[in-house]
Enzyme design. Structure first.
Site, PDB file in Angstrom:
ATOM      1  CD  GLU A 294      45.639  40.806  45.924  1.00  0.00           C
ATOM      2  OE1 GLU A 294      45.088  39.946  46.660  1.00  0.00           O
ATOM      3  OE2 GLU A 294      46.530  41.556  46.314  1.00  0.00           O
TER       4      GLU A 294
ATOM      5  CB  CYS B 127      46.339  38.707  50.198  1.00  0.00           C
ATOM      6  SG  CYS B 127      47.400  39.343  48.887  1.00  0.00           S
TER       7      CYS B 127
ATOM      8  CG  ASN C 203      48.918  43.966  53.171  1.00  0.00           C
ATOM      9  OD1 ASN C 203      48.521  44.843  52.402  1.00  0.00           O
ATOM     10  ND2 ASN C 203      48.781  42.681  52.897  1.00  0.00           N
TER      11      ASN C 203
ATOM     12  CD  GLU D 233      46.976  44.892  41.209  1.00  0.00           C
ATOM     13  OE1 GLU D 233      46.463  46.018  41.216  1.00  0.00           O
ATOM     14  OE2 GLU D 233      47.364  44.307  42.243  1.00  0.00           O
TER      15      GLU D 233
END
Length: 495
Positions: free
Chosen positions: A265, A299, A166, A473
């Site tokens: 993640e 997300c 994505n 991150e």
């Protein structure tokens, strides 16, 4: 120039920056077994490029290269690593239009979204260029006074990165940049649907002078065949994965055998919560932005909309008007704000969720039907009057669908949001600062946007709680994922 000619010209420029072979040990090469993979444009279904598809032998060669380059890269001065990352940042911006068009072509997002990703993704290269020279240990006396305590930070070693489709640029730079800044070498396996952007990034890193073997890129149609042998290899010391919770669980189980450092993640199901004291115009505008970014395929996108009863009707009406008016089409076209979903399968999944919600009692206020014609398009959709127990409120939709439900009290909406097994992002709209602080302490998410639709930033830690993953991150926290701490106990020099 006709629109057809303009598309052809933009496509040619974009594809020109993307190699079609594997990048292993500083060289571009075909797959060892000759396998290939077709990359399609989701707006048209046409094949954009045919690229090499890595197999187990290619994966081992990539890890061989990363392991061989490990010591030299770890000893490379931090300033040198910093300047290489800075040069990569500048080169990505020089090729910004080509990178943006490439992402639109292989993933479908409108050019406006793709340009925003170039800015966001490149920023990780600049941020970690600055962090590379700020890796510090500490020196202190022990409480008893008989020792001097020295800590040394060193890179964890070769890393495997598995990135999603994505955000093909940002997900690569968000992992590669801190790893290189810390002195780690990497093997990147990009998503099979969108590998061209990662290959273009590898070419940039090669061009600015990142040494052979430090970054290796192995796209593949057979993910397990590439990743399984790497996860079992003792030379690999770190795995970072962005993707679904189900795949993340599987990778964690596999990583346990080799006791790998892991960053995960994983899935999200972000609640977008609007109280009656919120600025309703701002809340609606932010709802559109956070729902429709990347066509809802993010997300951290708003997933369910919980609106206090006194304003739910007005919010729903305004959101319906805004989403229903967004232009849909090929992301390369000027003015388009909604491109196709990444694949026909993705569209089918979204449509199934919508139909199930309607069967449960939701009302379609706009959208909600698969359009005719080529491309995996799905219209922006608002579902009104969604029952509080409808399954769609607890599922990651990953598409342009906004289910709206009502609530009465703060405790009610907190309980509803915290019932989810995941906890990545949440969005809160209110004018009450005390309520903001309560939600910051009680809403079970790793990211909270307050009266704001965009909270991701290279300088900030990104990650979730519960089944949304492990680690962070971005920000100073991001480089910690790639460093080990070694303690040295020194005899008291004054004894």
């Amino acid at each position: 120039m006709t629109e057809q000619h303009r598309h052809a010209e933009v496509t040619a420029r974009a594809l020109a920056i993307a190699p079609t072979e594997l990048f292993v040990d500083g060289a571009w090469r075909p797959a060892a077994d000759g396998a290939t993979l077709d990359i399609a444009n989701p707006a048209t279904g046409a094949v954009l490029a045919t690229i090499a598809s890595a197999g187990p032998d290619d994966a081992r060669a990539a890890l061989d290269a990363a392991a061989s380059a490990r010591d030299d890269w770890a000893r490379t001065p931090a300033r040198t690593r910093s300047e290489l990352l800075r040069a990569a940042f500048e080169r990505v911006h020089e090729l910004g239009e080509e990178f943006a068009a490439l992402m639109t072509l292989e993933m479908g997002k409108p050019l406006t979204d793709a340009r925003a990703e170039v800015t966001y993704g490149a920023e990780f290269l600049r941020w970690y260029a600055e962090e590379a020279v700020r890796i510090n240990g500490r020196y202190a006396a022990s409480p008893e006074g008989n020792l001097r305590l020295l800590t040394v930070r060193r890179p964890v070693g070769p890393c495997l990165f598995i990135t999603p489709w994505n955000f093909p640029l940002a997900m690569a730079t968000r992992k590669i940049a801190p790893a290189l800044a810390a002195g780690c070498t990497v093997v990147l396996k990009p998503a099979a649907l969108t590998p061209l952007t990662s290959l273009a990034l590898a070419r940039v890193l090669e061009a600015v002078g990142v040494p052979a073997g430090v970054v290796n890129v192995v796209p593949t149609a057979s993910a397990g065949a590439v990743t399984d042998p790497l996860l079992a290899d003792r030379r690999l010391r770190k795995l970072s994965f962005t993707g679904s919770t189900a795949v993340g669980r599987s990778l964690l189980r596999t990583s346990a055998d080799n006791v790998l450092r892991t960053s995960m993640e994983l899935g999200g199901c972000a609640p977008f919560i609007v109280f009656e004291d919120a600025d309703l115009d701002l809340a609606v505008e932010n709802a559109v932005r956070t729902k429709m970014r990347n066509i809802g395929q993010a997300c951290n996108a708003a997933n369910s909309f919980h609106v206090q009863r006194g304003v739910v009707e007005a919010f729903t009406d305004r959101l319906t008007e805004r989403l229903g008016s967004l232009p849909i089409g090929n992301g390369l076209d000027v003015g388009v704000e909604v491109g196709p979903l990444v694949s026909e399968d993705a569209r089918a999944d979204v449509d199934t969720l919508v139909r199930d919600a309607v069967a449960a009692g939701a009302r379609v206020a706009t959208g909600g039907a698969v359009p005719e014609g080529p491309g995996s398009f799905y219209p922006p959709t608002v579902l009104a009057d969604v029952p509080a127990d409808a399954a769609i409120l607890g599922r990651e939709i990953f598409g342009p669908v906004a289910p709206v439900t009502s609530f009465d009290t703060e405790e009610e909406v907190l309980a509803r949001a915290n019932a989810s097994e995941v906890g990545l992002a949440g969005y809160l709209h209110t004018g009450d600062m005390a309520r903001v602080l309560r939600f910051a302490e009680r809403l079970e998410v790793g990211l909270l946007g307050v009266n704001s639709p965009a909270i991701s930033n290279a300088a900030a830690p990104f990650g979730g709680v519960k089944h949304s993953g492990l680690g962070r991150e971005g920000g100073p926290e991001g480089i910690e994922e790639y460093l080990e701490t070694v303690y040295v106990g020194l005899t008291d020099p004054f004894a």
